[in-house]
Design a protein around this motif. Sequence first.
Motif, PDB file in Angstrom:
ATOM      1  N   GLU A   1      19.255 -15.951 -10.609  1.00  0.00           N
ATOM      2  CA  GLU A   1      18.127 -15.197 -10.565  1.00  0.00           C
ATOM      3  C   GLU A   1      17.072 -16.377 -10.470  1.00  0.00           C
ATOM      4  O   GLU A   1      17.328 -17.426 -10.638  1.00  0.00           O
ATOM      5  CB  GLU A   1      17.663 -14.365 -11.762  1.00  0.00           C
ATOM      6  CG  GLU A   1      17.310 -14.994 -12.918  1.00  0.00           C
ATOM      7  CD  GLU A   1      18.427 -15.889 -13.525  1.00  0.00           C
ATOM      8  OE1 GLU A   1      17.844 -16.948 -14.141  1.00  0.00           O
ATOM      9  OE2 GLU A   1      19.568 -15.577 -13.754  1.00  0.00           O
TER      10      GLU A   1
ATOM     11  N   TYR B   1      18.774 -14.276  -6.413  1.00  0.00           N
ATOM     12  CA  TYR B   1      18.113 -13.022  -6.347  1.00  0.00           C
ATOM     13  C   TYR B   1      16.466 -13.393  -6.887  1.00  0.00           C
ATOM     14  O   TYR B   1      16.369 -13.873  -8.068  1.00  0.00           O
ATOM     15  CB  TYR B   1      18.558 -12.174  -7.157  1.00  0.00           C
ATOM     16  CG  TYR B   1      19.763 -11.470  -6.638  1.00  0.00           C
ATOM     17  CD1 TYR B   1      19.620 -10.438  -5.715  1.00  0.00           C
ATOM     18  CD2 TYR B   1      21.197 -11.895  -6.869  1.00  0.00           C
ATOM     19  CE1 TYR B   1      20.862  -9.882  -5.318  1.00  0.00           C
ATOM     20  CE2 TYR B   1      22.121 -11.516  -6.199  1.00  0.00           C
ATOM     21  CZ  TYR B   1      22.359 -10.666  -5.580  1.00  0.00           C
ATOM     22  OH  TYR B   1      23.204 -10.134  -4.819  1.00  0.00           O
TER      23      TYR B   1
ATOM     24  N   ALA C   1      12.597 -12.456  -7.847  1.00  0.00           N
ATOM     25  CA  ALA C   1      11.669 -11.470  -8.295  1.00  0.00           C
ATOM     26  C   ALA C   1      10.876 -11.223  -7.338  1.00  0.00           C
ATOM     27  O   ALA C   1      10.292 -12.195  -6.709  1.00  0.00           O
ATOM     28  CB  ALA C   1      11.018 -11.805  -9.627  1.00  0.00           C
ATOM     29  N   ARG C   2      10.792  -9.964  -6.731  1.00  0.00           N
ATOM     30  CA  ARG C   2      10.209  -9.421  -5.626  1.00  0.00           C
ATOM     31  C   ARG C   2       8.771  -9.987  -5.579  1.00  0.00           C
ATOM     32  O   ARG C   2       8.059 -10.244  -4.344  1.00  0.00           O
ATOM     33  CB  ARG C   2      10.246  -7.975  -5.309  1.00  0.00           C
ATOM     34  CG  ARG C   2       9.758  -7.274  -4.059  1.00  0.00           C
ATOM     35  CD  ARG C   2      10.056  -5.849  -4.020  1.00  0.00           C
ATOM     36  NE  ARG C   2      11.384  -5.720  -3.854  1.00  0.00           N
ATOM     37  CZ  ARG C   2      11.936  -5.538  -2.527  1.00  0.00           C
ATOM     38  NH1 ARG C   2      11.521  -5.861  -1.781  1.00  0.00           N
ATOM     39  NH2 ARG C   2      13.413  -5.736  -2.545  1.00  0.00           N
TER      40      ARG C   2
ATOM     41  N   SER D   1      14.183  -9.281  -5.353  1.00  0.00           N
ATOM     42  CA  SER D   1      14.819  -8.546  -6.476  1.00  0.00           C
ATOM     43  C   SER D   1      13.774  -7.595  -6.992  1.00  0.00           C
ATOM     44  O   SER D   1      12.682  -8.081  -7.355  1.00  0.00           O
ATOM     45  CB  SER D   1      15.431  -9.377  -7.554  1.00  0.00           C
ATOM     46  OG  SER D   1      15.841  -8.506  -8.470  1.00  0.00           O
TER      47      SER D   1
ATOM     48  N   SER E   1      16.888  -5.431  -5.173  1.00  0.00           N
ATOM     49  CA  SER E   1      17.420  -5.389  -3.863  1.00  0.00           C
ATOM     50  C   SER E   1      18.309  -4.266  -3.403  1.00  0.00           C
ATOM     51  O   SER E   1      18.829  -3.542  -4.329  1.00  0.00           O
ATOM     52  CB  SER E   1      18.324  -6.823  -3.482  1.00  0.00           C
ATOM     53  OG  SER E   1      19.423  -6.717  -4.082  1.00  0.00           O
TER      54      SER E   1
ATOM     55  N   GLY F   1      19.840  -3.010  -8.436  1.00  0.00           N
ATOM     56  CA  GLY F   1      18.651  -3.052  -7.706  1.00  0.00           C
ATOM     57  C   GLY F   1      18.333  -1.805  -7.056  1.00  0.00           C
ATOM     58  O   GLY F   1      17.099  -1.267  -6.988  1.00  0.00           O
TER      59      GLY F   1
ATOM     60  N   GLY G   1       9.711  -6.580  -9.435  1.00  0.00           N
ATOM     61  CA  GLY G   1      10.811  -6.931  -9.943  1.00  0.00           C
ATOM     62  C   GLY G   1      10.600  -7.776 -11.294  1.00  0.00           C
ATOM     63  O   GLY G   1       9.273  -7.855 -11.826  1.00  0.00           O
TER      64      GLY G   1
ATOM     65  N   ALA H   1      16.589  -9.466 -11.950  1.00  0.00           N
ATOM     66  CA  ALA H   1      17.109 -10.235 -11.131  1.00  0.00           C
ATOM     67  C   ALA H   1      18.488 -10.854 -11.818  1.00  0.00           C
ATOM     68  O   ALA H   1      19.744 -11.290 -11.225  1.00  0.00           O
ATOM     69  CB  ALA H   1      16.127 -11.487 -10.861  1.00  0.00           C
TER      70      ALA H   1
ATOM     71  N   GLU I   1      21.103  -8.341 -11.229  1.00  0.00           N
ATOM     72  CA  GLU I   1      21.621  -8.369 -10.193  1.00  0.00           C
ATOM     73  C   GLU I   1      22.567  -9.448  -9.876  1.00  0.00           C
ATOM     74  O   GLU I   1      23.621  -9.203  -9.263  1.00  0.00           O
ATOM     75  CB  GLU I   1      20.428  -8.402  -8.917  1.00  0.00           C
ATOM     76  CG  GLU I   1      19.726  -7.117  -8.776  1.00  0.00           C
ATOM     77  CD  GLU I   1      19.084  -6.758  -7.467  1.00  0.00           C
ATOM     78  OE1 GLU I   1      19.745  -6.346  -6.408  1.00  0.00           O
ATOM     79  OE2 GLU I   1      17.901  -7.447  -7.240  1.00  0.00           O
TER      80      GLU I   1
END
Length: 441
Positions: free
Chosen positions: A132, A156, A158-159, A182, A184, A190, A202, A207, A210
Amino acid sequence: MKAVLPDSKIPKRWYNILPDLPEPLAPPLDPETDEPMEPEKLLRIFAEELVKQEMSTERYIEIPRKVRELYAKIGRPTPLFRATNLEKALGTPARIYFKYEGATVTGSHKINTALAQAYYAKEQGIEKLITETGAGQWGTALSLAGALLGLKARVYMARASYAQKPYRKTIMRLYGAEVYPSPSERTEIGRRFLREDPNHPGGLGIAISEAIEDVLRDGNARYALGSVLNHVLMHQTVIGLEAMEQMREFEEPDVIIGCVGGGSNFAGLAYPFVKEVLEGKADYKFIAVEPRAAPTMTRGVYRYDFGDSGGYTPKMKMHTLGHTYYVPPIHAGGLRYHGLAPTLSVLINHGVVTPVAYHQNDVFRAAELFTRTEGIIPAPESAHAVKGAIGQAIRAKAEEREEVILFNLSGHGLLDLKGYEDYLDGKLEDYEPEHFPALGG
């Protein structure tokens, strides 16, 4: 004023704080049984040597020669500077020093453990590392470590940071990694969070979930962690071990400061100095700085909790806001975490480390002053340590006393300029969250 060490001074051993803690760590619990976790179950997630290091009671663990060679390649030992212009701007009798981890090729301290984890994975015959990342510093570091050691990497991110910091993911891709926002659509956890909120920002907890879910369905992969667990914090102690050597060229510090998300960069600088305090050889003061939006140390509770949002990790006894805490999308993405390193939690409980929390606008104001006086743009995470150092220097001025302050400038902010732009344009929001699941409301 600066102190630069030759390559020959790269530490040959990491410092492991476990045998020196004021009390033993509570054992991690199996998420399926709530009984102490069998180490064998961790071998499916982590490289075998890392599991051994996590449990080790050896005070020092040798750094493999190959890892030390890679440390030299990426910029270790890093320089230590005195912030004389900042001192003058503050009019303080305090003397301020900082260890500059932004001098590494990836721009932060994270490469110190990334190289170690990738090395042990390669030695074991593992083909891929999955992880992550919050702001992207850890993902960047692991991506390069994978490239240098011939491993595939998947990250992954964090969005919120994926959107705020687009060039971080570009660098990870240049290093050969796959990068996904993430939460996702690639994992069940996700997809669950996206069903609840299609615009979910996120966070590190999601993350991590995921990444672990992905690892468990790929027998050739293992998970790499950027903070929290003891082996990660131990790898970072090269920072403090170097700093102790460098400060001998100047003077002894009185106060040692670092920012905290999970705890790795604070521990990296502070733990070798903490050892001296625990042994009664020194009386340094330690200040750990966190964001008010994720006040794990200052408002969290000390109890068992998952390290991730999906409940895949072992439960650890630590300061936590609750693994379902919705962390606001502050620009310090690397500090957007609900939990805390168990070792640091123990030190806080025993009064060895003092935590403080600041709003992000206050932090960015401190970073602006530091940038204008010292010329280095701090990462938003590292700017929390800058804010802590400035606050301590101002207190020294008010009390008319000299004091030597040392802080960890754990990364540069040249890839975080959207946050600075928002700050300069008056668009940064300060968050004062009220709902902490660990507190029951």
